[in-house]
Design an enzyme around this catalytic site. Structure first.
Site, PDB file in Angstrom:
ATOM      1  N   TYR A 119      19.609 -28.499  22.538  1.00  0.00           N
ATOM      2  CA  TYR A 119      19.596 -28.961  23.745  1.00  0.00           C
ATOM      3  C   TYR A 119      19.362 -28.423  24.939  1.00  0.00           C
ATOM      4  O   TYR A 119      18.705 -28.579  25.944  1.00  0.00           O
ATOM      5  CB  TYR A 119      20.671 -30.342  24.062  1.00  0.00           C
ATOM      6  N   LYS A 135      25.409 -27.008   9.296  1.00  0.00           N
ATOM      7  CA  LYS A 135      24.408 -26.944   8.158  1.00  0.00           C
ATOM      8  C   LYS A 135      23.904 -25.546   7.803  1.00  0.00           C
ATOM      9  O   LYS A 135      22.669 -25.182   7.768  1.00  0.00           O
ATOM     10  CB  LYS A 135      22.804 -27.692   9.056  1.00  0.00           C
ATOM     11  N   ASP A 173      25.452 -33.445   6.927  1.00  0.00           N
ATOM     12  CA  ASP A 173      24.954 -34.720   6.074  1.00  0.00           C
ATOM     13  C   ASP A 173      25.829 -35.177   5.366  1.00  0.00           C
ATOM     14  O   ASP A 173      26.311 -36.396   5.464  1.00  0.00           O
ATOM     15  CB  ASP A 173      23.688 -34.282   5.320  1.00  0.00           C
ATOM     16  N   ASP A 231      27.003 -34.926  18.757  1.00  0.00           N
ATOM     17  CA  ASP A 231      26.236 -35.985  19.374  1.00  0.00           C
ATOM     18  C   ASP A 231      26.130 -37.269  18.704  1.00  0.00           C
ATOM     19  O   ASP A 231      26.439 -38.328  18.710  1.00  0.00           O
ATOM     20  CB  ASP A 231      24.736 -35.703  19.936  1.00  0.00           C
ATOM     21  N   ASP A 257      29.073 -40.497  17.731  1.00  0.00           N
ATOM     22  CA  ASP A 257      28.367 -42.125  18.039  1.00  0.00           C
ATOM     23  C   ASP A 257      28.699 -42.848  16.430  1.00  0.00           C
ATOM     24  O   ASP A 257      29.138 -43.982  16.683  1.00  0.00           O
ATOM     25  CB  ASP A 257      27.046 -42.106  18.265  1.00  0.00           C
TER      26      ASP A 257
END
Ligand code: NAD
Length: 354
Positions: free
Chosen positions: A138, A189, A221, A245, A249
């Site tokens: 980001y 990851k 994942d 993020d 959620d």
């Protein structure tokens, strides 16, 4: 306690005004809590032409803690990106070096039926997700748009973490785990990304300082899958900005409604920005329908993390638990047939319980 109140946009002023009533109620003597009020996001753009104007910046730097409602709304969707409301949020986080985002996902037993998962999978759920907030893809440079050698438009971003950035968020992860059930899962990851290989090395190295904590590593994942398969296996999760993020959620839905979930964003000295995880809910703004509990629970986090007032944090959380046990429900957490009350009435009930 110097607290800056930033209602923001949409339902922000409705939910924050209920939280302010809670603050007034828990204050044991006049002046113990010193409130100031400011603007952020679209409201700040309307007033000053910038979502995080110098006026707000000055107030934010002077406060010990900040209570934010939420920012954004359709009215601002066509603005250039650098003055969109979300930039106000990114701006204040960056300006105050709020690098650690703490998002609990817990499910009150009374609301087990509001979760999209089976009650036996989520009842009693209590996870803390710690997301790094000021680095990663980001913020990484370079980023942008360009035309490639074939004359085709392309967009690109850079995933980036420095060792020190991983160290400081990993430390928050280990310390939080020490205060809870001493289980930390680091999500990355590392099978694909170099940034994640560094991340995993740093977290593994730091584990030596926290031998009591049971550390595990999980690919993002798999973590996404495990969160809906068997979420109660987690205690504390620590992860980077973009993975956090998305996972936070996802975890919020385990808890039934995003109207229930608070968050804290902390700097290295425990100064913090506290806000509900939801957005400005333009579809219900101004209708006395929004659930103020996420904002009120954000105050409880503020008392616990910035002011070290576990007593006040527990009082607020107990009051919320009591109104839920009494069957008080805003629309987002009501089951079919249950009586629905409004934002103000939920605030009344919580203040009465306090
Ligand atoms: P949202 O979280 O605002 O709303 C999603 C859904 O949840 C809506 O149906 C809404 O009515 C409901 N909802 C949200 N909060 C609620 C509450 N307290 N009580 C009851 N119901 C609630 O997400 P969105 O619709 O994707 O975004 C709306 C705006 O908010 C956009 O401008 C977006 O950029 C912004 N946003 C801001 C933040 C933030 O301030 N931190 C976070 C996410 C989105």
């Amino acid at each position: 306690m110097k607290i800056l109140v930033l209602p923001g946009d949409g339902i922000g002023s409705e939910i924050v005004s209920q939280a302010v009533r809670v603050l007034e109620k828990i204050q044991s003597s006049p002046g113990e809590i010193e409130l100031s009020h400011g603007v952020l996001g679209g409201a700040a753009y309307d007033q000053y032409g910038h979502p995080y104007p110098p006026e707000t910046q000055k107030q934010a730097r002077a406060a010990d803690a900040i209570l934010l409602g939420c920012v954004g709304g359709p009215k601002y969707d066509t603005l250039p990106r650098n003055v969109r409301p979300e930039q106000g949020l990114l701006g204040i986080r960056k300006d105050l070096s709020l690098f650690a985002n703490l998002r609990p996902a817990m499910l009150y037993p009374e609301l087990a039926a509001s979760s999209s998962l089976k009650p036996e999978i989520v009842a009693g759920l209590d996870i803390m997700i710690i997301r790094e907030l000021t680095g990663d893809i980001y913020f990484g440079q370079p980023r942008g748009r360009r035309t490639n050698a074939n004359g085709e438009d392309e967009g690109f971003d850079t995933m980036h973490y420095a060792k020190s950035e991983v160290e400081r968020i990993a430390r928050v992860g280990f310390e939080t785990a020490m205060k809870r059930n001493k289980k930390l899962c680091s999500v990355d990851k590392a099978n694909v990304l170099d940034t994640s290989i560094l991340w995993r090395e740093v977290v593994t190295e730091m584990h030596k300082q926290y031998p009591e904590v049971e550390l595990s590593h999980m690919y993002v994942d798999n973590a996404a899958m495990q969160l809906v398969r068997a979420p109660k296996q987690f205690d504390v999760i620590v992860t980077g900005n973009i993975f956090g993020d998305i996972l936070s959620d996802e975890a919020s839905m385990l808890a039934g409604s995003i109207g229930m979930l608070p968050s804290a964003s902390l700097d290295a000295n425990k100064k913090g920005l506290y806000e509900p995880i939801h957005g400005s809910a333009p579809d219900i703004a101004g209708q006395n329908k929004a659930n103020p509990i996420a904002t009120i629970l954000s105050l409880a986090m503020m008392m616990r993390y910035t002011f070290n007032r576990t007593d006040l944090a527990n009082r607020i959380e107990t009051a919320v638990r009591k109104v839920l046990a009494d069957g008080k429900r805003t629309g987002d957490i009501a089951q079919k047939g249950e009586t629905v009350i409004g934002t103000r009435e939920m605030g009344d009930a919580i203040v009465a319980a306090l």
